[in-house]
Design an enzyme around this catalytic site. Sequence first.
Site, PDB file in Angstrom:
ATOM      1  N   PHE A  17       0.864  -1.187   0.000  1.00  0.00           N
ATOM      2  CA  PHE A  17       0.000   0.000   0.000  1.00  0.00           C
ATOM      3  C   PHE A  17       0.896   1.231   0.000  1.00  0.00           C
ATOM      4  CE2 PHE A  17      -2.563   3.196   2.345  1.00  0.00           C
ATOM      5  CZ  PHE A  17      -3.623   3.291   1.458  1.00  0.00           C
TER       6      PHE A  17
ATOM      7  N   GLU B 227      -1.042   3.834   9.549  1.00  0.00           N
ATOM      8  CA  GLU B 227      -2.355   4.188   9.003  1.00  0.00           C
ATOM      9  C   GLU B 227      -2.860   5.534   9.509  1.00  0.00           C
ATOM     10  OE1 GLU B 227      -2.110   2.310   6.935  1.00  0.00           O
ATOM     11  OE2 GLU B 227      -2.793   0.258   7.166  1.00  0.00           O
TER      12      GLU B 227
ATOM     13  N   ILE C 248       7.012   3.122   3.109  1.00  0.00           N
ATOM     14  CA  ILE C 248       6.185   2.168   2.388  1.00  0.00           C
ATOM     15  C   ILE C 248       6.543   0.744   2.827  1.00  0.00           C
ATOM     16  CG2 ILE C 248       5.436   1.343   0.140  1.00  0.00           C
ATOM     17  CD1 ILE C 248       4.712   4.303   0.894  1.00  0.00           C
TER      18      ILE C 248
END
Length: 393
Positions: free
Chosen positions: A130, A372, A163
């Site tokens: 993601f 997140e 990442i």
Amino acid sequence: MTIVDDTTSTAFDEAAFEHLKAEVTEWVRGPGERWADEIERTGRVAPELFQELKDRGWLSLAAPRELGGRDIPFSRYLEVMEIVSRSHASIRMLVHVINGTWRAMAPYATPEQIEEVVKPSVAGDKLVAFTLTEATAGTGADIRTTVRREGDTYVMNGEKHLITFGVKADYWLIAARLEGTTGQDGTVAFLMPNSGLPGAEVIDDSDTMGIRGTDHAILRFTETPIPASARLGEEGQGLEVALGGFLLPSRVSVAMSAVGLAERANELAVEYANERETFGKKLSTRQAIQFYLAENYADIAAARALVLEAARAYEEGRPDAGTLSSASKMVAVDMLARVTDKALQVHGGQGYWKRNAIERVYRDARAQRFEEGTNEIQKLVVGRAVVTGKAGF
């Protein structure tokens, strides 16, 4: 092992699910601890460990059967995530990410992308990273990585950082914006192959405080061509893919990860308190220590209840699901900070040494504070919902 009966779409085999949880618990306490020591020693997740997680079916728990998953409902899957999170953070990260990225991909993927990327990802045969975060952007809506359309090709410029799995991933699930646009409407998502694309630079940035063994990358793109067939969804849907498809349920999963890791921290504190003697008495008999452990228990129980409520809201498609997702992560990671700090304090000076598991747990716990989205971002989400009357109750 069947969890959902193929003959009815709603039947849930509770006995099989309890067996699964017992299996995961046994593994976490046995082989999982040995793998944790190996990861800390080598700084890497061995291919054999990844293969073991895949063979046990733990990388395909939540996806629907048509994608090759085991179709465990989200709120019940989180019960497994809670157990896995008592293990090493890199093991938790693998289970968490691979059981989640399909949610962002599947609703927008073409039939070809389903076969080439989504199903192999669920199976554990291809790894998808993601790819949203940038060093110079915060909430997603302000991303600065750009693309421009040139015929059947998009050309990308920009940089991503922090990442997870960005080095080893087969594909980057990446969000950018069309050149010259602002806000959400100009965003676009891609399933971009990590296969030596011109102008794509992958920098290994894996030397972290905790979550040792999980690779992290800085990605730089300079006039990097991407085939238009790699686009996921339509132009303007980039943040819809990233935020609604992945981040909303992922924040709930991270919150449950915080619960599981907090449970492990308190468990370690209880074990130590029952073993350690000072002035002829076990630490566990001392009121100050009992207060620490009692506060931890209550903190964990309260956070867990909120996480499960957020999970049910997501399952039911309730309008307050996004607010509860951010609220659950906000509460759970703050709880984790308090619990791990007290658990370390129970260990006294012993807890500061790497030979004790609490030292690793303490380091790993810090990552959830920004994973997140930071708590500051979660408070913005919740605060806006409260002042506009959209928070629910």
